[in-house]
Motif scaffolding. Sequence first.
Motif, mmCIF file in Angstrom:
data_model
loop_
_atom_site.group_PDB
_atom_site.id
_atom_site.type_symbol
_atom_site.label_atom_id
_atom_site.label_comp_id
_atom_site.label_asym_id
_atom_site.label_seq_id
_atom_site.Cartn_x
_atom_site.Cartn_y
_atom_site.Cartn_z
ATOM 1 N N PHE A 144 -106.694 41.087 -2.293
ATOM 2 C CA PHE A 144 -107.452 39.841 -2.258
ATOM 3 C C PHE A 144 -107.536 39.296 -3.677
ATOM 4 O O PHE A 144 -108.054 39.953 -4.583
ATOM 5 C CB PHE A 144 -108.856 40.082 -1.707
ATOM 6 C CG PHE A 144 -108.858 40.545 -0.285
ATOM 7 C CD1 PHE A 144 -108.843 39.630 0.761
ATOM 8 C CD2 PHE A 144 -108.861 41.893 0.019
ATOM 9 C CE1 PHE A 144 -108.825 40.056 2.080
ATOM 10 C CE2 PHE A 144 -108.851 42.332 1.334
ATOM 11 C CZ PHE A 144 -108.834 41.409 2.368
ATOM 12 N N LEU A 145 -106.999 38.087 -3.865
ATOM 13 C CA LEU A 145 -106.927 37.502 -5.205
ATOM 14 C C LEU A 145 -108.080 36.534 -5.435
ATOM 15 O O LEU A 145 -108.421 35.731 -4.563
ATOM 16 C CB LEU A 145 -105.595 36.781 -5.385
ATOM 17 C CG LEU A 145 -104.344 37.661 -5.231
ATOM 18 C CD1 LEU A 145 -103.088 36.824 -5.382
ATOM 19 C CD2 LEU A 145 -104.351 38.801 -6.229
ATOM 20 N N ASP A 146 -108.660 36.627 -6.631
ATOM 21 C CA ASP A 146 -109.739 35.722 -7.037
ATOM 22 C C ASP A 146 -109.290 34.727 -8.100
ATOM 23 O O ASP A 146 -109.883 33.666 -8.233
ATOM 24 C CB ASP A 146 -110.927 36.523 -7.596
ATOM 25 C CG ASP A 146 -111.613 37.369 -6.547
ATOM 26 O OD1 ASP A 146 -111.890 36.844 -5.456
ATOM 27 O OD2 ASP A 146 -111.874 38.558 -6.817
ATOM 28 N N THR A 147 -108.259 35.077 -8.875
ATOM 29 C CA THR A 147 -107.872 34.256 -10.016
ATOM 30 C C THR A 147 -106.353 34.197 -10.165
ATOM 31 O O THR A 147 -105.627 35.052 -9.649
ATOM 32 C CB THR A 147 -108.449 34.823 -11.334
ATOM 33 O OG1 THR A 147 -107.837 36.098 -11.596
ATOM 34 C CG2 THR A 147 -109.963 34.979 -11.252
ATOM 35 N N HIS A 148 -105.907 33.224 -10.919
ATOM 36 C CA HIS A 148 -104.493 33.094 -11.258
ATOM 37 C C HIS A 148 -104.014 34.324 -12.021
ATOM 38 O O HIS A 148 -102.905 34.827 -11.790
ATOM 39 C CB HIS A 148 -104.289 31.829 -12.097
ATOM 40 C CG HIS A 148 -102.955 31.729 -12.758
ATOM 41 N ND1 HIS A 148 -101.824 31.306 -12.102
ATOM 42 C CD2 HIS A 148 -102.571 32.031 -14.042
ATOM 43 C CE1 HIS A 148 -100.797 31.322 -12.936
ATOM 44 N NE2 HIS A 148 -101.224 31.762 -14.116
ATOM 45 N N GLU A 149 -104.844 34.806 -12.951
ATOM 46 C CA GLU A 149 -104.454 35.953 -13.767
ATOM 47 C C GLU A 149 -104.219 37.193 -12.904
ATOM 48 O O GLU A 149 -103.301 37.987 -13.179
ATOM 49 C CB GLU A 149 -105.531 36.229 -14.821
ATOM 50 C CG GLU A 149 -105.625 35.187 -15.921
ATOM 51 C CD GLU A 149 -106.209 33.846 -15.456
ATOM 52 O OE1 GLU A 149 -105.906 32.813 -16.090
ATOM 53 O OE2 GLU A 149 -106.964 33.845 -14.448
ATOM 54 N N GLN A 150 -105.020 37.370 -11.866
ATOM 55 C CA GLN A 150 -104.798 38.490 -10.952
ATOM 56 C C GLN A 150 -103.464 38.342 -10.227
ATOM 57 O O GLN A 150 -102.754 39.324 -10.000
ATOM 58 C CB GLN A 150 -105.936 38.577 -9.936
ATOM 59 C CG GLN A 150 -107.237 39.100 -10.501
ATOM 60 C CD GLN A 150 -108.331 39.172 -9.448
ATOM 61 O OE1 GLN A 150 -108.244 38.525 -8.403
ATOM 62 N NE2 GLN A 150 -109.361 39.959 -9.726
#
Length: 456
Positions: A46-52
């Motif tokens: 589950f992604l929260d950010t672009h960096e992830q």
Amino acid sequence: MALSDTFLSELRADLGEANLRTDPAERLTYGYDNSRRQAMPDAVAFLDTHEQAVRLVQRCRAHRVPLIARGRGTNTTGATVPVAGGVVASFERMNRILRIDPDNRLAVVEPGVLNGDLQTALAPHGFFWPPDPTSSPFCSIGGNLACNAAGPRTVKYGSPRENTLGLRAVAGTGEAFRCGVQTSKGATGYDLTRLLIGSEGTLALITEATLKLTPKPSALRTLRATYADVASAARAVARIMAQPVTPCALEFMDGTALKLARDHAGDSVPAAGALLMIEVDGEPDALPGAVEAVSRAARGDGLLDLHAAADAEEAKTLWAARKALSPAQRKLSPHKINEDVVVPVSRLPALVAAVEALAREHELPIVSFGHAGNGNLHVNLLPRDDAELKRAEPCLRKLFETVIALDGTLSGEHGIGLAKRDFMPMALGAQTLELMRGIQRSFDPDGIMNPGKLLP
């Protein structure tokens, strides 16, 4: 494939313990879409950010782990089914509307924003984003972009390709990049934005989109035209699209579709050989003339009735046939095969006639409806038993052959995924497919991005 303990521990460090799931019950939930196809992923991130997203792609590339982007799973072609295992990247938590800029007619959003939520947020500003799939209340912008999914308004306002200015993304190499513009015009290099839209996650993960907004028209009129047969309705579509006023919706239903809907919803659905739902929008002073122009084109041989709704409440009643169709189809056949082929509008009468002939030849119920103003017909094969299911396969191939012979293409808005992947050589030459594979290798040299989809 089995994921190594090293890979999983590195991914937990990158994303956080709460953002990585390996429990079989939770993985199963992310292994299917609306195509009824299913496969088990090895993990769900589950992604929260672009960096992830950047770290996830880099980690998957280093370990040669397949990576499948997923919005809300409304796709009908199996495009998000993890057939090679690996990691499903869910964007449902990246659901922020980052900026609405009415002065420049744009909005910046994350891919997990629901289409319907975006429309609600834009309404107070007097704008909308034109793509409006039937699943708009629960499909994501990222999914719309991945499949170039559109809807009825495409006939006037265009698809996601025409309504997206720029993207932020992560290529299969693990490199982050931006493409596109924030201006209404741009001629700077290759158009990577339009390339990524419709690529079904085989090139990159989209982490942000700059969308082009359209002012919301202040008035709308709805018309319903019924015809004695589908040929008459198809000819009316060609006439409507040949005159200067472009409707904002032009939907078609054949006689079989109407009968199904009438059996389900009762007398609110008219008995006819075919039906057109037509909507015209604009400013109040100009609308009567536009309605009259479209009405003139709708009239012709085979017309049974042409009725304009007096108000919004009556317009809802006129749309009853279209709203009743989906549940009626599910009731008739649990094995519905839903195709969304496209032909030039002038060839629509020939396509409709060919579909009727295929239904007779293969002794198979086929319901046709769709976005007639684009020549985008949803051809639904409805096998009711094993014998009809067996006959559906050659019927489907013949349908695609017919569409290509009419200068059409395999999909208007559902995409290719798994369902139509093996038919791609019908639509595109070997040289074209090899150029596409070369582009794919540039973005994803190790073949980790949604493997097995789109290209045969």
